[in-house]
Design an enzyme around this catalytic site. Structure first.
Site, mmCIF file in Angstrom:
data_model
loop_
_atom_site.group_PDB
_atom_site.id
_atom_site.type_symbol
_atom_site.label_atom_id
_atom_site.label_comp_id
_atom_site.label_asym_id
_atom_site.label_seq_id
_atom_site.Cartn_x
_atom_site.Cartn_y
_atom_site.Cartn_z
ATOM 1 C CD GLU A 31 -0.925 0.657 3.681
ATOM 2 O OE1 GLU A 31 -1.792 1.775 3.384
ATOM 3 O OE2 GLU A 31 -1.050 -0.012 4.635
ATOM 4 C CE LYS A 92 -6.653 6.969 5.876
ATOM 5 N NZ LYS A 92 -6.803 7.348 7.381
ATOM 6 C CB VAL A 112 -5.734 -1.778 4.265
ATOM 7 C CG1 VAL A 112 -6.064 -3.353 4.333
ATOM 8 C CG2 VAL A 112 -4.447 -1.910 5.084
ATOM 9 C CG ASP A 144 -13.294 6.335 12.967
ATOM 10 O OD1 ASP A 144 -13.363 5.587 12.040
ATOM 11 O OD2 ASP A 144 -12.495 7.258 13.263
ATOM 12 C CB SER A 146 -10.808 1.046 9.381
ATOM 13 O OG SER A 146 -10.354 1.265 8.011
ATOM 14 C CG ASP A 148 -8.402 -0.910 6.087
ATOM 15 O OD1 ASP A 148 -8.464 -0.002 4.903
ATOM 16 O OD2 ASP A 148 -7.374 -0.529 6.886
ATOM 17 C CE LYS A 165 -3.223 1.456 11.936
ATOM 18 N NZ LYS A 165 -3.182 1.750 10.443
HETATM 19 N N1 PSU Z 1 -0.588 0.781 8.709
HETATM 20 C C1 PSU Z 1 0.520 1.455 9.368
HETATM 21 N N2 PSU Z 1 0.501 2.879 9.053
HETATM 22 C C2 PSU Z 1 -0.767 3.380 8.220
HETATM 23 C C3 PSU Z 1 -1.713 2.579 7.844
HETATM 24 C C4 PSU Z 1 -1.660 1.110 8.139
HETATM 25 O O1 PSU Z 1 1.632 0.816 9.725
HETATM 26 O O2 PSU Z 1 -0.734 4.480 8.132
HETATM 27 C C5 PSU Z 1 -2.882 3.183 7.103
HETATM 28 C C6 PSU Z 1 -3.432 1.992 6.103
HETATM 29 O O3 PSU Z 1 -3.476 2.446 4.912
HETATM 30 C C7 PSU Z 1 -4.886 1.742 6.772
HETATM 31 C C8 PSU Z 1 -5.170 3.039 7.199
HETATM 32 O O4 PSU Z 1 -5.610 1.097 5.623
HETATM 33 O O5 PSU Z 1 -4.045 3.604 7.863
HETATM 34 C C9 PSU Z 1 -6.310 2.758 8.104
HETATM 35 O O6 PSU Z 1 -7.083 4.329 8.125
HETATM 36 P P1 PSU Z 1 -8.444 4.384 8.702
HETATM 37 O O7 PSU Z 1 -8.513 4.102 10.115
HETATM 38 O O8 PSU Z 1 -8.584 5.953 8.356
HETATM 39 O O9 PSU Z 1 -9.274 3.515 7.840
HETATM 40 MN MN MN Z 2 -11.991 5.935 10.223
#
Ligand code: PSU
Ligand code: MN
Length: 307
Positions: A31, A92, A112, A144, A146, A148, A165
């Site tokens: 990614e 993003k 992702v 919230d 994701s 993903d 994470k």
């Molecule tokens: N993993 C990491 N750093 C990141 C991400 C994942 O170590 O920055 C990114 C990935 O692209 C993941 C995104 O899909 O953060 C998730 O963002 P959100 O929580 O807004 O869906």
């Molecule tokens: Mn989000």
């Protein structure tokens, strides 16, 4: 470089990926949001180049994915990665806006979810990242969650991560994945990892001990007609781990800062990662890079085992 697939969809494969597709060689998707929004320059550039090299050393071909000026790129040349690592006005992109960036001729980094969509479109079934997005703490208020997670349920790509994470609500993330029928498989451990730490304190729903077993598991899912992807959790190597108790202190502070500054939506994850980088004096970044490299190695082994 070749322009291919559909005259309607502007898509470009790198020379390396084109050659790999022709000879049926294993390919691993990578990614780009982790480069543009997940890590500061120049650590992000070092990481992006080193994971590609690790994949090559394992006998597979890397395909870093991004949208550049409205064109979907499957595999980026090193000079494009260098430019991307220093860009500040990149979108993003997730499932909701991947097509928007192409339609509007914009540049965007794929999360992702968007990387899975692009990889599947290009016939790539293994993808290495750092950590997936998931259910945020306080999601019962903020909603919230994701995209993903939904993508893992829909798109048949094996995603190799170090777990969700640890800024997230990990038990709730596991619940959503279970509801949506996504296998969560920890590599070589019974403990479910939490990104910077080798254990989240939770047992992993499933675990396997070899890349071949992961490849075989996904093959059997396909034979049963079960759609969707699979989440592999690969614990960070011990020498780079930050203990969970210690990390929780920093995460608590970062979450409080985000709330005070009213950070919402897409900005939440990048904000927290940047805050943690400063709160840990750069240690969180070293761990993040080490775990992505570790995931790239495993993803390449899985891709090789799938051939
Ligand atoms: N993993 C990491 N750093 C990141 C991400 C994942 O170590 O920055 C990114 C990935 O692209 C993941 C995104 O899909 O953060 C998730 O963002 P959100 O929580 O807004 O869906
Ligand atoms: Mn989000």
């Amino acid at each position: 470089m070749t322009r291919a697939i559909s005259p309607l969809l502007p898509i470009v494969y790198s020379a390396e990926v084109t050659a790999a597709k022709t000879r049926g060689a294993p390919i691993v998707a990578l990614e780009s949001t982790i480069i543009t929004h997940g890590m500061p320059y120049p650590g992000n550039l070092d990481m992006a180049l080193s994971v590609e090299e690790i994949i090559r050393q394992q006998g597979a071909v890397p395909a870093t994915i991004a949208v550049i000026d409205g064109v979907l790129h499957i595999g980026l040349e090193p000079d494009v990665i260098k430019a991307l690592a220093q860009m500040t006005d990149v979108m993003k992109l997730s499932r909701a806006d991947l097509a928007f960036a192409i339609a509007e001729r914009r540049s965007g980094a794929t999360t992702v979810a968007a990387t899975m969509i692009a990889a599947a479109r290009a016939g790539i079934s293994v993808f290495a990242t750092g950590g997936i997005g998931g259910v945020h703490r306080g999601a019962e208020e903020s909603f919230d969650i994701s995209a993903d997670l939904e993508e893992l349920a829909r798109t048949a790509v094996i995603v190799v991560s170090a777990g969700p994470k640890a800024i997230l609500d990990i038990p709730k993330t596991l619940e959503v994945l279970e509801t949506r029928g996504v296998p969560v498989v920890t590599y070589d451990s019974e403990d479910f990892p939490a990104f910077w730490s080798r254990s989240s304190g939770l047992k992993s729903p499933l675990s396997v001990a070899s890349p071949a077993a992961i490849a075989n598991f996904q093959k059997v899912r396909g034979q049963l007609g079960i759609d969707g992807g699979m989440l592999i959790a690969n614990p960070v190597p011990e020498e780079f781990e930050i203990a969970r108790e210690e990390m929780e202190i920093y995460i608590g502070r970062a979450l409080a800062n985000a709330e005070r500054e009213d950070v919402t939506g897409k900005d939440v994850t990048p904000y927290l990662l940047d805050n943690l980088f400063h709160l840990t004096d750069g240690r969180s970044l070293k761990t993040n890079i080490a775990l992505v490299e570790n995931n790239a190695r495993l993803a390449a082994e899985i891709a090789v085992a799938m051939i």
